[in-house]
Design a protein around this motif. Sequence first.
Motif, PDB file in Angstrom:
ATOM      1  N   TYR A 268       0.697  -1.290   0.038  1.00 34.13           N
ATOM      2  CA  TYR A 268       0.125   0.050  -0.067  1.00 34.13           C
ATOM      3  C   TYR A 268       0.751   1.222   0.146  1.00 34.13           C
ATOM      4  O   TYR A 268       0.723   2.201  -0.793  1.00 34.13           O
ATOM      5  N   PHE A 269       2.161   1.205   0.548  1.00 33.30           N
ATOM      6  CA  PHE A 269       2.826   2.516   0.782  1.00 33.30           C
ATOM      7  C   PHE A 269       3.931   2.398  -0.342  1.00 33.30           C
ATOM      8  O   PHE A 269       4.962   3.195   0.144  1.00 33.30           O
ATOM      9  N   GLY A 270       3.805   1.608  -1.208  1.00 34.62           N
ATOM     10  CA  GLY A 270       4.582   2.114  -2.282  1.00 34.62           C
ATOM     11  C   GLY A 270       5.446   0.705  -2.996  1.00 34.62           C
ATOM     12  O   GLY A 270       6.028   0.993  -3.858  1.00 34.62           O
ATOM     13  N   ALA A 271       5.540  -0.439  -2.286  1.00 36.86           N
ATOM     14  CA  ALA A 271       6.251  -1.312  -2.781  1.00 36.86           C
ATOM     15  C   ALA A 271       5.675  -2.018  -4.091  1.00 36.86           C
ATOM     16  O   ALA A 271       4.308  -2.614  -4.063  1.00 36.86           O
ATOM     17  N   LYS A 272       6.155  -1.640  -5.400  1.00 41.05           N
ATOM     18  CA  LYS A 272       5.126  -1.905  -6.455  1.00 41.05           C
ATOM     19  C   LYS A 272       5.121  -3.315  -6.973  1.00 41.05           C
ATOM     20  O   LYS A 272       4.326  -3.754  -7.698  1.00 41.05           O
ATOM     21  N   VAL A 273       5.778  -4.202  -6.658  1.00 36.25           N
ATOM     22  CA  VAL A 273       5.827  -5.702  -6.767  1.00 36.25           C
ATOM     23  C   VAL A 273       4.289  -6.406  -6.484  1.00 36.25           C
ATOM     24  O   VAL A 273       4.038  -7.151  -7.183  1.00 36.25           O
ATOM     25  N   LEU A 274       3.735  -5.785  -5.584  1.00 38.60           N
ATOM     26  CA  LEU A 274       2.441  -6.629  -5.355  1.00 38.60           C
ATOM     27  C   LEU A 274       1.260  -5.561  -5.154  1.00 38.60           C
ATOM     28  O   LEU A 274       1.324  -4.342  -4.661  1.00 38.60           O
ATOM     29  N   HIS A 275       0.126  -5.971  -5.963  1.00 39.75           N
ATOM     30  CA  HIS A 275      -1.043  -4.998  -5.654  1.00 39.75           C
ATOM     31  C   HIS A 275      -1.462  -5.009  -4.343  1.00 39.75           C
ATOM     32  O   HIS A 275      -1.658  -6.070  -3.812  1.00 39.75           O
ATOM     33  N   PRO A 276      -1.680  -3.823  -3.948  1.00 44.03           N
ATOM     34  CA  PRO A 276      -2.320  -3.682  -2.259  1.00 44.03           C
ATOM     35  C   PRO A 276      -3.142  -4.940  -1.844  1.00 44.03           C
ATOM     36  O   PRO A 276      -3.303  -5.115  -0.527  1.00 44.03           O
ATOM     37  N   ALA A 277      -4.136  -4.974  -2.863  1.00 41.83           N
ATOM     38  CA  ALA A 277      -5.427  -5.737  -2.315  1.00 41.83           C
ATOM     39  C   ALA A 277      -5.061  -7.357  -2.481  1.00 41.83           C
ATOM     40  O   ALA A 277      -5.745  -8.037  -1.863  1.00 41.83           O
ATOM     41  N   THR A 278      -3.906  -7.774  -2.903  1.00 41.65           N
ATOM     42  CA  THR A 278      -3.410  -9.183  -2.928  1.00 41.65           C
ATOM     43  C   THR A 278      -3.744  -9.871  -1.656  1.00 41.65           C
ATOM     44  O   THR A 278      -4.071 -10.998  -1.933  1.00 41.65           O
ATOM     45  N   ILE A 279      -3.057  -9.274  -0.657  1.00 41.93           N
ATOM     46  CA  ILE A 279      -2.945 -10.045   0.494  1.00 41.93           C
ATOM     47  C   ILE A 279      -4.484 -10.450   1.017  1.00 41.93           C
ATOM     48  O   ILE A 279      -4.500 -11.560   1.761  1.00 41.93           O
ATOM     49  N   GLN A 280      -5.400  -9.686   1.026  1.00 38.13           N
ATOM     50  CA  GLN A 280      -6.679  -9.688   1.562  1.00 38.13           C
ATOM     51  C   GLN A 280      -7.373 -11.061   1.622  1.00 38.13           C
ATOM     52  O   GLN A 280      -7.542 -11.644   2.468  1.00 38.13           O
ATOM     53  N   PRO A 281      -7.514 -11.576   0.294  1.00 32.25           N
ATOM     54  CA  PRO A 281      -8.141 -12.735   0.000  1.00 32.25           C
ATOM     55  C   PRO A 281      -7.225 -14.021   0.839  1.00 32.25           C
ATOM     56  O   PRO A 281      -7.683 -15.113   1.222  1.00 32.25           O
ATOM     57  N   ALA A 282      -6.021 -13.889   0.760  1.00 35.74           N
ATOM     58  CA  ALA A 282      -5.048 -14.743   1.409  1.00 35.74           C
ATOM     59  C   ALA A 282      -5.300 -15.068   2.850  1.00 35.74           C
ATOM     60  O   ALA A 282      -5.216 -15.964   3.390  1.00 35.74           O
ATOM     61  N   ILE A 283      -5.253 -13.641   3.366  1.00 39.18           N
ATOM     62  CA  ILE A 283      -5.691 -13.817   5.091  1.00 39.18           C
ATOM     63  C   ILE A 283      -6.803 -14.314   5.091  1.00 39.18           C
ATOM     64  O   ILE A 283      -6.758 -15.453   6.219  1.00 39.18           O
ATOM     65  N   GLU A 284      -7.843 -14.538   4.381  1.00 37.76           N
ATOM     66  CA  GLU A 284      -9.259 -14.885   4.782  1.00 37.76           C
ATOM     67  C   GLU A 284      -9.079 -16.530   4.821  1.00 37.76           C
ATOM     68  O   GLU A 284      -9.566 -17.084   5.879  1.00 37.76           O
ATOM     69  N   LYS A 285      -8.400 -17.268   4.183  1.00 33.92           N
ATOM     70  CA  LYS A 285      -8.084 -18.451   4.119  1.00 33.92           C
ATOM     71  C   LYS A 285      -6.624 -19.120   4.529  1.00 33.92           C
ATOM     72  O   LYS A 285      -6.120 -20.197   4.381  1.00 33.92           O
ATOM     73  N   ASN A 286      -5.958 -18.027   5.287  1.00 31.24           N
ATOM     74  CA  ASN A 286      -4.526 -18.218   5.467  1.00 31.24           C
ATOM     75  C   ASN A 286      -3.615 -18.880   4.528  1.00 31.24           C
ATOM     76  O   ASN A 286      -3.197 -20.049   4.617  1.00 31.24           O
ATOM     77  N   ILE A 287      -4.006 -18.513   3.260  1.00 26.47           N
ATOM     78  CA  ILE A 287      -3.101 -19.157   2.213  1.00 26.47           C
ATOM     79  C   ILE A 287      -1.633 -18.502   2.077  1.00 26.47           C
ATOM     80  O   ILE A 287      -1.692 -17.328   1.854  1.00 26.47           O
TER      81      ILE A 287
END
Length: 451
Positions: free
Chosen positions: A255-274
Amino acid sequence: MKDAAAWLRVLSIVNESGVGTITVVSATSGTTNKLILAAETAKNGNLDAAYELCDGIRNKHIEILNAFFDLIDTPAQPHLLDVCVNHVNNLTDKLNHYLLGIHTLGELTPKSLDAISSIGERLSSFLLAHCAEAYGMNATWVDSAEVLITDSEFGSATPDMKETTSRARILSHNVKEGRFTIMGGFYGSDKNGTITTLGRGGSDYSASIFGLIVGADAIEIWTDVSGMFTSDPRFIKQAFSIKELSFNEAAELAYFGAKVLHPATIQPAIEKNIPVYVKNTYEPQHPGTRIFSDADSDSPVRAIAFKKDITVLTIISSRMLLAWGFLAKVFSIFEKHEVSVDLVTTSEVSISMTVDKKANIDHVIEELSQIGTVKAYHNQALISLVGKDLLSSRGIAAMAFEALSDFPIRMISQGSSDINLSVVVENDHAINAVQALHDVFFPETKTPENL
Ligand code: ASP
Ligand code: MG
């Protein structure tokens, strides 16, 4: 997805990852930018230049296809080259029609822009899937418009998880049949079947949505650098790849600028701990970065992200003094104009906020001026130290400000999330300031091996 050699590398990575893998690809490099430019060029009256951009996209894809079929030497199914070339011609013809329409009307709506900007992924995914078959793999293309169902917020659509889950049965079916699925990231469609996009860089997000829905063992983001780095290695000396990050740290960094990853990518992963892996197609053996729930480290500061070209807005008003409802009023103005705010600091009589340069802030400033004196500081940079134990570790702030003593600081924010300490400096000072912080928190002797 740069060229034929990259496509072959991608397919060998997919092949090795085991049957049933779902692969979500982005457009070939530079294509999305060119598509958007073509749409804007057509709107601004230069139809020939827009057509030329379209031709460039057509030629580039045909070149990649020819080179790919040359590379694999004896394709399992040679006729697939024609199937692919037809697809390129059909979609680029369609693009030309859209461009003509935009030019004629002199209007480019977010809806038409999505129809156009999604073409990169609609090309690359179809072509790669058919190249995979030609290469002898048991692969199928799935059109993301048929699976990823979103609301109608063109340009930054939100997935409808219920509908998408029900459409995604085809993916689980392919997994069961031992087939590779190849699909495009970034786009989907709304409930009327109109193409939508998730926002720039959204292919990562698509991948993690599909990962969540099929209950994947892992979500891997393959890019051109070996993971998430302690800072941007293109500008910061001695920046190195981080072995492990927690979900929150990775989301904050993105979110604060590391461009390798889209900021929303992590959200679904958290949900199922993937677990999420960030890996490098050029160096597939490199472990990259593993992102999971309880990642650990010896160092309280895990990385230093930065975002240039932001604007700081300061509102000064004596009406704020001892008054209630003032902040609510300020934020309702941002809400009305759909401008999102990153950092906020307040004093008795003033509020400072950072907003993205791209945001449409003229109307915001105009309305804010009715409730106070507004100052806008452009060309600023937001620097964020991110780390799980940032606040509970003693002396971090002292070290940070000691390192920054040569740089005037416009804003400081710490604490709303306990993993982030942020400062705002002038754009021109950003790289040197980040380097100074990096030198202090990651001195040369601290190699990745002993972190
Ligand atoms: N091709 C899209 C973009 O350039 C999505 C992505 O690459 O993730 O924004
Ligand atoms: Mg990307």
